[in-house]
Scaffold this active site. Structure first.
Site, PDB file in Angstrom:
ATOM      1  N   ARG A 136      38.668  32.810  24.068  1.00 15.25           N
ATOM      2  CA  ARG A 136      37.985  33.390  25.220  1.00 15.25           C
ATOM      3  C   ARG A 136      38.179  32.554  26.482  1.00 15.25           C
ATOM      4  O   ARG A 136      38.494  31.356  26.422  1.00 15.25           O
ATOM      5  CB  ARG A 136      36.495  33.545  24.917  1.00 15.25           C
ATOM      6  CG  ARG A 136      35.825  32.233  24.533  1.00 15.25           C
ATOM      7  CD  ARG A 136      34.414  32.447  23.997  1.00 15.25           C
ATOM      8  NE  ARG A 136      33.796  31.191  23.598  1.00 15.25           N
ATOM      9  CZ  ARG A 136      33.929  30.631  22.407  1.00 15.25           C
ATOM     10  NH1 ARG A 136      34.647  31.237  21.477  1.00 15.25           N
ATOM     11  NH2 ARG A 136      33.356  29.483  22.118  1.00 15.25           N
TER      12      ARG A 136
ATOM     13  N   HIS B  89      37.400  34.447  10.434  1.00 12.23           N
ATOM     14  CA  HIS B  89      36.882  34.732  11.768  1.00 12.23           C
ATOM     15  C   HIS B  89      37.708  33.946  12.771  1.00 12.23           C
ATOM     16  O   HIS B  89      38.150  32.826  12.505  1.00 12.23           O
ATOM     17  CB  HIS B  89      35.414  34.304  11.881  1.00 12.23           C
ATOM     18  CG  HIS B  89      34.950  34.089  13.290  1.00 12.23           C
ATOM     19  ND1 HIS B  89      34.870  32.827  13.858  1.00 12.23           N
ATOM     20  CD2 HIS B  89      34.572  34.963  14.254  1.00 12.23           C
ATOM     21  CE1 HIS B  89      34.445  32.943  15.108  1.00 12.23           C
ATOM     22  NE2 HIS B  89      34.256  34.222  15.379  1.00 12.23           N
TER      23      HIS B  89
ATOM     24  N   SER C 164      38.022  38.676  19.735  1.00 17.20           N
ATOM     25  CA  SER C 164      37.198  38.228  18.615  1.00 17.20           C
ATOM     26  C   SER C 164      37.537  39.053  17.389  1.00 17.20           C
ATOM     27  O   SER C 164      37.639  40.283  17.478  1.00 17.20           O
ATOM     28  CB  SER C 164      35.710  38.375  18.954  1.00 17.20           C
ATOM     29  OG  SER C 164      34.907  37.891  17.893  1.00 17.20           O
TER      30      SER C 164
END
Length: 302
Positions: free
Chosen positions: A106, A102, A88
């Site tokens: 995952r 951003h 992240s």
């Protein structure tokens, strides 16, 4: 699959950090290795007070153990063991002319009492949050996302772009957090997509990140700006903070699984303002951004 993906995100973290440092030219990432008492840990890297980047984090975590009660309710399952890993990142540039970015990629597994995988999926995406709107930047970011998606399925870009617009929506403000990008979750095995296919797709998106973001930084980092424009950036950062603390699933997951608080909240910018009942001047560059955030824009022609 979990070993393969964990190896990938470690390599990607190195690649992204080296490039961010090179673009900044001054600041270096600080690294913290941490362990989670219930199982697992991570490698947090934070850059601060640079020439280009005011604050940023590029973090890896790989945690495992018993699924907490709150997450059992979220996934609508009983007691189960889980494994989750991901990378992240959030980068907050110094200049209001350079957008915040951003990204997250995952992988998640759940197991039965015998340790067999009973469910697994990928998730992730990348999105852009400008303070001043340069349409060329928006088009470049989305075109890079679209090109990466189309290597795997023609419907992925419009589908995941739409999901991004829906997810990064500050409902209490009735506006988007930024100009979007991609968001995908619960990408599971199916008749048309095996887990290895999802792995190849997610890593394609991860590999496209620097191509999507760095050219924008290079174009805008030397532009001059005023104190008023810096103030506007800090007011808009307040909306970013609001989203992360009120709506973001990754933040909530980290908090509810006893994640490392410093790593979870590294996404928050260092300087933020909340000005009471603030509205930009009519016909201003600031109002132009707000108008765009009121409704999702198709930056790339179908």
């Amino acid at each position: 699959m979990k070993e393969q993906f964990l190896n990938y995100i470690h390599q990607l973290q190195d690649q992204i950090c080296l490039r961010i440092e090179a673009v900044d030219g001054v600041a270096k990432f600080r690294e913290d290795l941490w362990e989670r008492p219930e199982g697992g840990g991570g490698r947090t890297r934070v850059i601060e007070n640079g020439n280009v980047f005011e604050k940023g984090g590029v973090n890896i975590s790989a945690v495992h153990g018993k699924l907490p009660d709150s997450m059992q309710k979220l996934f609508n399952v009983g007691e189960a063991d889980f494994f989750a890993c991901g990378l992240s990142l959030v980068i907050h540039p110094k200049s209001p002319m350079v957008p915040t970015v951003h990204a997250n990629w995952r992988y998640f597994e759940m197991y039965d009492d015998n340790g067999n995988v009973i469910n697994s999926w990928f998730g992730g995406g990348q999105d852009l949050t400008p303070y001043y709107l340069f349409e060329d930047d928006a088009i470049h970011f989305h075109q890079t996302c679209k090109t990466a998606c189309e290597k795997h399925h023609p419907e992925f870009y419009p589908k995941f772009k739409k999901q991004c617009d829906a997810y990064f929506w500050n409902a209490h403000r009735n506006e988007a957090r930024g100009i979007g990008g991609l968001f995908f979750d619960y990408c599971k095995e199916s008749d048309t997509m095996k887990m290895v296919d999802w792995y190849n797709f997610v890593t394609e998106i991860g590999n496209s990140f620097l191509e999507a973001y760095i050219p924008i930084v290079e174009r805008r980092k030397t532009l001059t700006y005023t104190e008023a424009e810096k103030t506007w950036q800090e007011i808009r950062r307040g909306r970013y903070v609001e989203f992360n603390l009120v709506h973001d699933k990754g933040t909530l997951f980290g908090l509810k699984t006893n994640g490392r608080i410093e790593s979870i909240l590294m996404s928050l910018p260092p300087h933020v303002q909340w000005v009471y009942d603030h509205y930009p001047e009519p016909q201003s560059a600031e109002e132009k951004l707000i108008k765009v955030l009121e409704s999702p824009v198709d930056w790339i022609a179908p």
